[in-house]
Design a protein around this motif. Structure first.
Motif, PDB file in Angstrom:
ATOM      1  N   LYS A  82       9.161  -8.298  -2.891  1.00  0.00           N
ATOM      2  CA  LYS A  82       8.948  -8.295  -4.381  1.00  0.00           C
ATOM      3  C   LYS A  82       7.861  -8.935  -4.900  1.00  0.00           C
ATOM      4  CE  LYS A  82      13.091  -9.894  -5.283  1.00  0.00           C
ATOM      5  NZ  LYS A  82      14.402 -10.217  -6.007  1.00  0.00           N
ATOM      6  N   ALA A  83       7.376 -10.289  -4.414  1.00  0.00           N
ATOM      7  CA  ALA A  83       6.262 -10.982  -4.697  1.00  0.00           C
ATOM      8  C   ALA A  83       5.011  -9.795  -4.544  1.00  0.00           C
ATOM      9  CB  ALA A  83       6.015 -12.153  -3.840  1.00  0.00           C
ATOM     10  N   ALA A  84       4.840  -9.455  -3.094  1.00  0.00           N
ATOM     11  CA  ALA A  84       3.772  -8.476  -2.843  1.00  0.00           C
ATOM     12  C   ALA A  84       3.720  -7.227  -4.003  1.00  0.00           C
ATOM     13  CB  ALA A  84       4.103  -8.070  -1.432  1.00  0.00           C
ATOM     14  N   TYR A  85       4.770  -6.919  -4.273  1.00  0.00           N
ATOM     15  CA  TYR A  85       4.738  -5.706  -5.183  1.00  0.00           C
ATOM     16  C   TYR A  85       4.133  -5.982  -6.556  1.00  0.00           C
ATOM     17  CZ  TYR A  85       6.519  -1.714  -7.957  1.00  0.00           C
ATOM     18  OH  TYR A  85       6.397  -0.881  -8.851  1.00  0.00           O
ATOM     19  N   GLU A  86       4.290  -7.122  -6.933  1.00  0.00           N
ATOM     20  CA  GLU A  86       3.646  -7.386  -8.148  1.00  0.00           C
ATOM     21  C   GLU A  86       2.178  -7.936  -8.143  1.00  0.00           C
ATOM     22  OE1 GLU A  86       4.122 -10.944 -11.908  1.00  0.00           O
ATOM     23  OE2 GLU A  86       5.478 -10.742 -10.234  1.00  0.00           O
ATOM     24  N   ILE A  87       1.935  -8.579  -7.024  1.00  0.00           N
ATOM     25  CA  ILE A  87       0.672  -9.012  -6.735  1.00  0.00           C
ATOM     26  C   ILE A  87      -0.521  -7.605  -6.466  1.00  0.00           C
ATOM     27  CG2 ILE A  87      -1.208  -9.761  -4.949  1.00  0.00           C
ATOM     28  CD1 ILE A  87       0.879 -11.898  -4.074  1.00  0.00           C
ATOM     29  N   VAL A  88       0.016  -6.660  -6.050  1.00  0.00           N
ATOM     30  CA  VAL A  88      -0.690  -5.492  -5.356  1.00  0.00           C
ATOM     31  C   VAL A  88      -0.712  -4.818  -6.948  1.00  0.00           C
ATOM     32  CG1 VAL A  88      -0.715  -3.084  -4.593  1.00  0.00           C
ATOM     33  CG2 VAL A  88      -0.028  -5.291  -3.099  1.00  0.00           C
ATOM     34  N   LEU A  89       0.108  -4.605  -7.650  1.00  0.00           N
ATOM     35  CA  LEU A  89      -0.022  -3.788  -8.954  1.00  0.00           C
ATOM     36  C   LEU A  89      -1.009  -4.613  -9.954  1.00  0.00           C
ATOM     37  CD1 LEU A  89       3.601  -3.064 -10.236  1.00  0.00           C
ATOM     38  CD2 LEU A  89       1.790  -1.723  -8.875  1.00  0.00           C
ATOM     39  N   LEU A  90      -0.944  -5.796  -9.970  1.00  0.00           N
ATOM     40  CA  LEU A  90      -1.865  -6.755 -10.746  1.00  0.00           C
ATOM     41  C   LEU A  90      -3.239  -6.561 -10.145  1.00  0.00           C
ATOM     42  CD1 LEU A  90       0.158  -9.675 -11.549  1.00  0.00           C
ATOM     43  CD2 LEU A  90      -0.420  -8.171 -13.083  1.00  0.00           C
ATOM     44  N   ALA A  91      -3.545  -6.701  -8.736  1.00  0.00           N
ATOM     45  CA  ALA A  91      -5.002  -6.669  -8.200  1.00  0.00           C
ATOM     46  C   ALA A  91      -5.539  -5.394  -8.315  1.00  0.00           C
ATOM     47  CB  ALA A  91      -4.579  -7.018  -6.638  1.00  0.00           C
ATOM     48  N   TYR A  92      -4.784  -4.240  -8.166  1.00  0.00           N
ATOM     49  CA  TYR A  92      -4.995  -2.987  -8.587  1.00  0.00           C
ATOM     50  C   TYR A  92      -5.750  -2.712  -9.939  1.00  0.00           C
ATOM     51  CZ  TYR A  92      -4.903   2.074  -9.822  1.00  0.00           C
ATOM     52  OH  TYR A  92      -5.244   3.331 -10.064  1.00  0.00           O
ATOM     53  N   ALA A  93      -4.927  -3.268 -10.954  1.00  0.00           N
ATOM     54  CA  ALA A  93      -5.164  -3.373 -12.467  1.00  0.00           C
ATOM     55  C   ALA A  93      -6.585  -3.761 -12.702  1.00  0.00           C
ATOM     56  CB  ALA A  93      -4.179  -3.713 -13.246  1.00  0.00           C
TER      57      ALA A  93
END
Length: 205
Positions: A82-93
């Motif tokens: 779950k933490a990785a999911y949020e990080i990846v979304l924010l990093a992509y944005a």
């Protein structure tokens, strides 16, 4: 072109990424094997070839891994996922390629990099606010030769807006919270002392 124009938002974003990256650094360490040292919207969801060919056994999915590694902790894995999911979304944005390189495999990284390059070429900016995670559940597991692949279905709420160079809205709505459903596949060497899970496939819906 910078992917965000608000310095305060950028500082907050980096603080969030730093916090969760620190959490993820211990994701693998908390799953060390017995006897080893205890010292580890506008989101691309293209399906990779064969990306979700995850097989489930007659047991619950994670039993496949627990048979090979009794120390595997499903709750710890899901917390890290779950933490990785949020990080990846924010990093992509925010077009943070360096963070993406730490968390995703080569094929997924290529998808992200092409999408980010496309935004830059169009001089567009993606603004993404992660509201929260509704659900995260393991939906499939494959384990072979010590390498585990775990598919996790995420249901989250986000606000996403793509803006042009003159700040006009190209897509999305800054006032609308949307539900996003993704199935992401993580791979890791369950025989390794420092188990680093990497995102190797994405599938929307």
């Amino acid at each position: 072109m910078n992917e965000t124009t608000d310095p305060n938002s950028q500082i907050l974003l980096m603080a969030i990424i730093a916090f969760y990256w620190a959490f993820l650094s211990s994701w693998g360490k908390r799953q060390s094997r017995p006897g080893e040292d205890k010292a580890k919207p506008d989101v691309p969801t293209e399906r990779l070839a064969g990306s979700n060919e995850i097989m489930s056994s007659g047991d619950t999915p994670l039993e496949v891994i627990r048979k090979s590694d009794p120390s595997f902790d499903p709750a710890t894995f899901l917390a890290g996922a779950k933490a990785a999911y949020e990080i990846v979304l924010l990093a992509y944005a925010s077009a943070d390629i360096q963070t993406l390189k730490r968390l995703v495999g080569p094929e997924v990284l290529d998808i992200f990099e092409r999408a980010i390059a496309g935004r830059r070429a169009r001089e567009e900016m993606l603004q993404l606010t992660f509201i929260g995670m509704r659900e995260a559940a393991v939906v499939g597991v494959l384990e072979e030769d010590g390498i585990a692949e775990i598919a996790v279905r995420f249901v989250s709420d986000v606000v996403t807006v793509t803006r042009s160079a003159n700040n006009e809205i190209v897509s999305g709505d800054p006032q609308q919270i949307i539900e996003v459903i993704d199935t992401w596949t993580f791979a890791g060497d369950i025989q390794s002392r420092k188990r680093n899970w990497m995102l190797i496939a994405t599938d929307g819906g």
